[in-house]
Each structure stands twice: as C-alpha cells, then as structure tokens.
Design a protein around this motif. Sequence first.
Motif, short mmCIF file in Angstrom:
data_model
loop_
_atom_site.label_atom_id
_atom_site.label_comp_id
_atom_site.label_asym_id
_atom_site.label_seq_id
_atom_site.Cartn_x
_atom_site.Cartn_y
_atom_site.Cartn_z
N LEU A 158 1.09 -1.07 -0.15
CA LEU A 158 0.18 0.09 -0.15
C LEU A 158 0.89 1.20 -0.04
CD1 LEU A 158 -3.08 0.71 0.29
CD2 LEU A 158 -2.68 1.02 2.54
N VAL A 159 0.63 2.33 -0.89
CA VAL A 159 1.19 3.43 -0.98
C VAL A 159 0.47 4.66 -0.73
CG1 VAL A 159 2.76 4.92 -2.63
CG2 VAL A 159 2.85 2.46 -2.62
N VAL A 160 0.81 5.46 0.07
CA VAL A 160 0.01 6.75 0.22
C VAL A 160 0.57 7.71 -0.65
CG1 VAL A 160 -0.69 8.63 1.83
CG2 VAL A 160 -0.37 6.41 2.73
N THR A 161 -0.53 8.41 -1.53
CA THR A 161 -0.16 9.39 -2.65
C THR A 161 -0.52 10.70 -2.14
OG1 THR A 161 -2.22 9.15 -3.79
CG2 THR A 161 -0.24 7.61 -4.30
N HIS A 162 -1.45 11.05 -1.08
CA HIS A 162 -1.92 12.24 -0.81
C HIS A 162 -2.39 12.20 0.73
CE1 HIS A 162 -3.53 16.11 -1.04
NE2 HIS A 162 -4.58 15.72 -0.26
N HIS A 213 -11.76 -9.96 -3.79
CA HIS A 213 -12.47 -10.47 -2.85
C HIS A 213 -13.32 -9.23 -1.77
CE1 HIS A 213 -13.76 -12.50 0.75
NE2 HIS A 213 -13.63 -13.65 0.09
N GLY A 214 -14.39 -9.44 -1.58
CA GLY A 214 -15.08 -8.62 -0.70
C GLY A 214 -14.59 -8.28 0.54
N GLY A 215 -14.05 -9.44 1.08
CA GLY A 215 -13.29 -9.31 2.46
C GLY A 215 -12.05 -8.30 2.23
N CYS A 216 -11.38 -8.50 1.15
CA CYS A 216 -10.28 -7.58 0.95
C CYS A 216 -10.59 -5.96 0.69
CB CYS A 216 -9.41 -8.13 -0.19
SG CYS A 216 -8.14 -7.12 -0.74
N SER A 217 -11.83 -5.74 0.12
CA SER A 217 -12.17 -4.54 -0.17
C SER A 217 -12.55 -3.89 1.36
CB SER A 217 -13.68 -4.47 -1.12
OG SER A 217 -13.24 -4.56 -2.21
N ALA A 218 -12.99 -4.66 2.23
CA ALA A 218 -13.63 -4.33 3.41
C ALA A 218 -12.32 -4.03 4.46
CB ALA A 218 -14.55 -5.38 4.19
N PHE A 219 -11.25 -4.88 4.23
CA PHE A 219 -9.98 -4.71 4.92
C PHE A 219 -9.47 -3.53 4.40
CE2 PHE A 219 -5.26 -5.31 4.52
CZ PHE A 219 -4.96 -5.23 6.06
N LEU A 220 -9.26 -3.02 3.04
CA LEU A 220 -8.94 -1.85 2.75
C LEU A 220 -9.62 -0.49 3.03
CD1 LEU A 220 -8.10 -2.76 -1.15
CD2 LEU A 220 -6.32 -2.40 0.62
N ILE A 221 -10.90 -0.66 3.26
CA ILE A 221 -11.70 0.55 3.79
C ILE A 221 -11.40 0.59 5.37
CG2 ILE A 221 -14.03 1.01 4.17
CD1 ILE A 221 -14.75 -0.30 1.65
N ASP A 222 -11.28 -0.48 5.94
CA ASP A 222 -10.98 -0.29 7.29
C ASP A 222 -9.59 0.25 7.66
OD1 ASP A 222 -10.42 -0.89 10.17
OD2 ASP A 222 -10.66 -3.00 9.95
N LEU A 223 -8.62 -0.44 7.00
CA LEU A 223 -7.17 0.07 7.19
C LEU A 223 -7.17 1.61 6.68
CD1 LEU A 223 -4.19 -0.73 7.65
CD2 LEU A 223 -4.17 -1.23 4.84
N ALA A 262 -15.59 8.04 8.78
CA ALA A 262 -14.74 8.38 7.78
C ALA A 262 -15.50 7.52 6.56
CB ALA A 262 -13.17 7.99 7.65
N ARG A 263 -15.35 8.19 5.40
CA ARG A 263 -16.10 7.68 4.18
C ARG A 263 -14.91 7.19 3.31
NH1 ARG A 263 -18.58 12.11 2.29
NH2 ARG A 263 -16.78 12.53 0.98
N THR A 264 -14.94 6.18 2.60
CA THR A 264 -13.91 5.36 1.68
C THR A 264 -14.62 5.23 0.29
OG1 THR A 264 -12.62 4.59 3.37
CG2 THR A 264 -11.99 3.86 1.27
#
Length: 172
Positions: free
Chosen positions: A45-49, A84-94, A144-146
């Motif tokens: 994962l890379v933060v760009t902003h 995977h839906g669980g991966c999307s949820a993980f990314l939103i959580d993180l 927060a909204r993602t």
Amino acid sequence: MPISGNLDPELMKYFTDIPRYFAKHRQQRIEQGKTVFGDSIIQRLVVTHASLDSKAEEPLKREGRLVCEIVVAEDMLNGGGSVHGGCSAFLIDLCSGLCLWILQPDVFTVSQSLNVVYHAPAALGETLRIVNTTLTVGSRTVSARTEIWSATNHRLIASGVHIKMQPSETKL
C-alpha cells in the motif's frame, strides 16, 4: 514517490512507510514466525496524498483526506478472479483508519461498524485508488468515508463508511 498534501512534515513521515506505522503491533508476531492478517497487502500500500483542510460545507470544521494506491495481486482475489469482498472491506478499514489518524494521531480507536457497498469488480493487475475523507470527530466516536476506484478502468469498485470509537477500559 513524494506524497502530496499539506500535513506537517512530522506527521507526513508516518505515511511514507505504512508498514512502519503498524510495526509495534506486528513485530513480535513476525519475529515468532507468525503471519499477520493482511501483511502482504499492507506492504504494498502506498499513500499518494495526505491533507488537512477546512470542510467545504462547514469551514469551522476540519477534514482529513488520505489517498492510497495498490495494484491488485493474487492474494487479493476471490475464486472468480476479482478482488474479494473481504479484501475491499479490509482496505476500507485500514485506509479510513489512517485517514482518521490525521485528525487524532494520539488517540487509539477500534472499529464500531463498517458498512460496505460493492459496485463493480476489479481484476488482477488493476491499480486501485482508495480515497478517504473524515466525516465526524466526536469525543468518543469518529467516522470516515472511503471510495475504492479502479484507476485503470475509471470506475467505482466499492465504498464504505467506517465508525470507530475509543474502547472502554477492560474489566477484570
């Protein structure tokens, strides 16, 4: 790649190396040879902003914004070959949690609820852009909204609202 945004350099340094942000929680398990959930994803994962501005709708309130990117890899896929839906949820959580950290860097919170809506699939090799914006910061709860966008195909993959809270003290 430098991170755009207006955060204080002291705060911005935490977003230049996401695995280091989680290091104190991961290191002991890694040293014991144990895996950590989502570790391979966190590593990529890379933060760009990262920024902190006045809210457009309410200028007296502040709004954190954090944008991350990741390329979809095998460890993110379901049996059908899409994220995977669980991966999307993980990314939103993180990522939403990191965004909330912009406003409250010294406050420990845990998830209270996570609401996810799935809009479209994303396939192996696509670049995902994860756009996070703080919604509320209260005395005990924050939100927060993602939105997870395919930067490759220019479509919304998933969106979510994450509510976190300061945990109560453990009762023995």
